[in-house]
Design a protein around this motif. Structure first.
Motif, PDB file in Angstrom:
ATOM      1  N   LEU A 296       0.920  -1.116   0.085  1.00 34.58           N
ATOM      2  CA  LEU A 296       0.199   0.109  -0.077  1.00 34.58           C
ATOM      3  C   LEU A 296       0.715   1.143   0.133  1.00 34.58           C
ATOM      4  N   ILE A 297       0.297   2.239  -0.895  1.00 35.11           N
ATOM      5  CA  ILE A 297       1.310   3.622  -0.953  1.00 35.11           C
ATOM      6  C   ILE A 297       0.009   4.372  -0.547  1.00 35.11           C
ATOM      7  N   PRO A 298       0.073   5.142   0.751  1.00 34.22           N
ATOM      8  CA  PRO A 298      -0.642   6.222   0.929  1.00 34.22           C
ATOM      9  C   PRO A 298      -0.510   7.544   0.779  1.00 34.22           C
ATOM     10  N   TYR A 299      -1.444   8.276   0.492  1.00 33.70           N
ATOM     11  CA  TYR A 299      -1.088   9.802   0.425  1.00 33.70           C
ATOM     12  C   TYR A 299      -2.277  10.505   1.091  1.00 33.70           C
ATOM     13  N   VAL A 300      -1.906  11.341   2.225  1.00 34.07           N
ATOM     14  CA  VAL A 300      -3.053  11.789   3.063  1.00 34.07           C
ATOM     15  C   VAL A 300      -3.293  13.387   2.757  1.00 34.07           C
ATOM     16  N   HIS A 301      -4.300  13.720   3.099  1.00 26.83           N
ATOM     17  CA  HIS A 301      -4.487  15.273   2.811  1.00 26.83           C
ATOM     18  C   HIS A 301      -3.656  16.236   3.280  1.00 26.83           C
ATOM     19  N   ALA A 302      -3.186  16.124   4.448  1.00 22.28           N
ATOM     20  CA  ALA A 302      -1.921  16.881   4.884  1.00 22.28           C
ATOM     21  C   ALA A 302      -0.779  16.952   4.129  1.00 22.28           C
ATOM     22  N   MET A 303      -0.625  16.009   3.328  1.00 20.47           N
ATOM     23  CA  MET A 303       0.763  16.057   2.545  1.00 20.47           C
ATOM     24  C   MET A 303       0.783  17.321   1.677  1.00 20.47           C
ATOM     25  N   PHE A 304      -0.402  17.837   1.294  1.00 20.96           N
ATOM     26  CA  PHE A 304      -0.748  19.009   0.324  1.00 20.96           C
ATOM     27  C   PHE A 304      -0.105  19.963   0.943  1.00 20.96           C
ATOM     28  N   SER A 305      -0.048  20.202   2.153  1.00 23.47           N
ATOM     29  CA  SER A 305       0.754  21.462   2.843  1.00 23.47           C
ATOM     30  C   SER A 305       2.028  21.111   3.059  1.00 23.47           C
ATOM     31  N   THR A 306       2.702  20.446   2.609  1.00 22.00           N
ATOM     32  CA  THR A 306       4.241  20.287   2.738  1.00 22.00           C
ATOM     33  C   THR A 306       4.952  20.678   1.582  1.00 22.00           C
ATOM     34  N   GLY A 307       6.247  20.764   1.693  1.00 20.67           N
ATOM     35  CA  GLY A 307       6.998  21.127   0.454  1.00 20.67           C
ATOM     36  C   GLY A 307       7.869  20.035   0.233  1.00 20.67           C
ATOM     37  N   TYR A 308       8.106  18.971   1.111  1.00 20.08           N
ATOM     38  CA  TYR A 308       9.260  18.255   0.819  1.00 20.08           C
ATOM     39  C   TYR A 308       9.011  16.949   1.574  1.00 20.08           C
ATOM     40  N   ASP A 309       9.954  15.821   1.052  1.00 19.69           N
ATOM     41  CA  ASP A 309       9.756  14.509   1.597  1.00 19.69           C
ATOM     42  C   ASP A 309       9.466  14.163   2.879  1.00 19.69           C
ATOM     43  N   GLU A 310      10.622  14.740   3.786  1.00 25.36           N
ATOM     44  CA  GLU A 310      10.584  14.569   5.231  1.00 25.36           C
ATOM     45  C   GLU A 310       9.364  15.118   5.955  1.00 25.36           C
ATOM     46  N   ALA A 311       8.709  16.114   5.293  1.00 22.85           N
ATOM     47  CA  ALA A 311       7.755  16.785   5.955  1.00 22.85           C
ATOM     48  C   ALA A 311       6.497  16.074   5.720  1.00 22.85           C
ATOM     49  N   ASN A 312       6.255  15.430   4.588  1.00 20.26           N
ATOM     50  CA  ASN A 312       5.385  14.378   4.247  1.00 20.26           C
ATOM     51  C   ASN A 312       5.341  13.225   5.437  1.00 20.26           C
ATOM     52  N   ARG A 313       6.520  12.773   5.786  1.00 22.60           N
ATOM     53  CA  ARG A 313       6.563  11.965   6.629  1.00 22.60           C
ATOM     54  C   ARG A 313       6.120  12.128   8.138  1.00 22.60           C
ATOM     55  N   ASP A 314       6.356  13.561   8.426  1.00 23.76           N
ATOM     56  CA  ASP A 314       6.099  13.960   9.682  1.00 23.76           C
ATOM     57  C   ASP A 314       4.489  13.957   9.712  1.00 23.76           C
ATOM     58  N   VAL A 315       3.756  14.511   8.642  1.00 20.14           N
ATOM     59  CA  VAL A 315       2.356  14.831   8.616  1.00 20.14           C
ATOM     60  C   VAL A 315       1.564  13.509   8.594  1.00 20.14           C
ATOM     61  N   PHE A 316       2.388  12.526   8.068  1.00 23.44           N
ATOM     62  CA  PHE A 316       1.674  11.258   7.918  1.00 23.44           C
ATOM     63  C   PHE A 316       1.884  10.657   9.019  1.00 23.44           C
ATOM     64  N   MET A 317       2.962  10.590  10.100  1.00 22.84           N
ATOM     65  CA  MET A 317       2.830  10.100  11.301  1.00 22.84           C
ATOM     66  C   MET A 317       1.949  10.429  12.249  1.00 22.84           C
ATOM     67  N   ALA A 318       1.615  12.043  12.111  1.00 24.59           N
ATOM     68  CA  ALA A 318       0.678  12.617  13.089  1.00 24.59           C
ATOM     69  C   ALA A 318      -0.723  11.997  12.703  1.00 24.59           C
ATOM     70  N   GLU A 319      -1.093  11.524  11.516  1.00 21.64           N
ATOM     71  CA  GLU A 319      -2.581  10.856  11.359  1.00 21.64           C
ATOM     72  C   GLU A 319      -2.583   9.779  12.233  1.00 21.64           C
ATOM     73  N   ASP A 320      -4.227   9.811  12.699  1.00 20.34           N
ATOM     74  CA  ASP A 320      -4.749   8.734  13.209  1.00 20.34           C
ATOM     75  C   ASP A 320      -4.780   7.432  12.473  1.00 20.34           C
ATOM     76  N   ALA A 321      -3.725   6.646  12.809  1.00 18.25           N
ATOM     77  CA  ALA A 321      -3.499   5.446  11.870  1.00 18.25           C
ATOM     78  C   ALA A 321      -4.741   4.672  11.409  1.00 18.25           C
ATOM     79  N   ASP A 322      -5.686   4.655  12.428  1.00 14.52           N
ATOM     80  CA  ASP A 322      -7.169   3.855  12.063  1.00 14.52           C
ATOM     81  C   ASP A 322      -8.051   4.607  11.332  1.00 14.52           C
ATOM     82  N   ASN A 323      -7.889   5.744  10.808  1.00 16.40           N
ATOM     83  CA  ASN A 323      -8.608   6.729  10.280  1.00 16.40           C
ATOM     84  C   ASN A 323      -7.958   7.642   9.353  1.00 16.40           C
ATOM     85  N   LEU A 324      -7.125   7.277   8.553  1.00 19.39           N
ATOM     86  CA  LEU A 324      -6.096   8.247   7.745  1.00 19.39           C
ATOM     87  C   LEU A 324      -7.063   8.972   6.815  1.00 19.39           C
TER      88      LEU A 324
END
Length: 135
Positions: free
Chosen positions: A82-110
């Motif tokens: 699975l390769i997920p893309y969450v809404h919060a990734m639209f607000s970042t500008g680089y890969d490391e920030a994408n990982r940070d916002v992904f980690m902050a998501e509710d894992a059971d309700n992305l």
């Protein structure tokens, strides 16, 4: 034919440019996890070499947030790639920030806007069952 299937599910309430952007990012994720799908580089009639791309078809589906979350849950249960893309990734500008916002998501309700799925064809078909092809 192919033993595996690749499907992208993109949220149906996004502007077209965001849908295309999400699918492009998801495709790179699938290619990174499955380099064996990559074909040979292209060469034109003058011998100029171009890059390569997947030799396997990829299908694109549209779904609402519930459809995406259901496919995500089914994909996890069946241990698919699975390769997920969450809404919060639209607000970042680089890969490391994408990982940070992904980690902050509710894992059971992305808050998914896109999901790439790859695995055995019959299993992927069960995960995407009921979703409509993107038009």
């Amino acid at each position: 034919m192919f033993d595996t299937k690749i499907a992208f599910i993109v949220r149906d309430d996004l502007p077209t440019w965001q849908r295309l952007n999400v699918v492009a990012f998801l495709a790179t994720g699938v290619a990174a996890t499955a380099p064996e799908i990559m074909g040979a580089p292209y060469v034109d009639a003058k011998g100029r070499q171009y890059g390569n791309m997947s030799g396997q078809p990829m299908l694109i589906f549209a779904a609402d947030i519930n459809g995406l979350q259901t496919a995500h849950r089914k994909g996890l249960e069946r241990e698919l790639t699975l390769i997920p893309y969450v809404h919060a990734m639209f607000s970042t500008g680089y890969d490391e920030a994408n990982r940070d916002v992904f980690m902050a998501e509710d894992a059971d309700n992305l808050n998914l806007v896109g999901l790439g799925v790859r695995g055995p064809k019959k299993i992927v078909d069960k995960v995407i069952k009921g979703l409509r092809l993107h038009d």
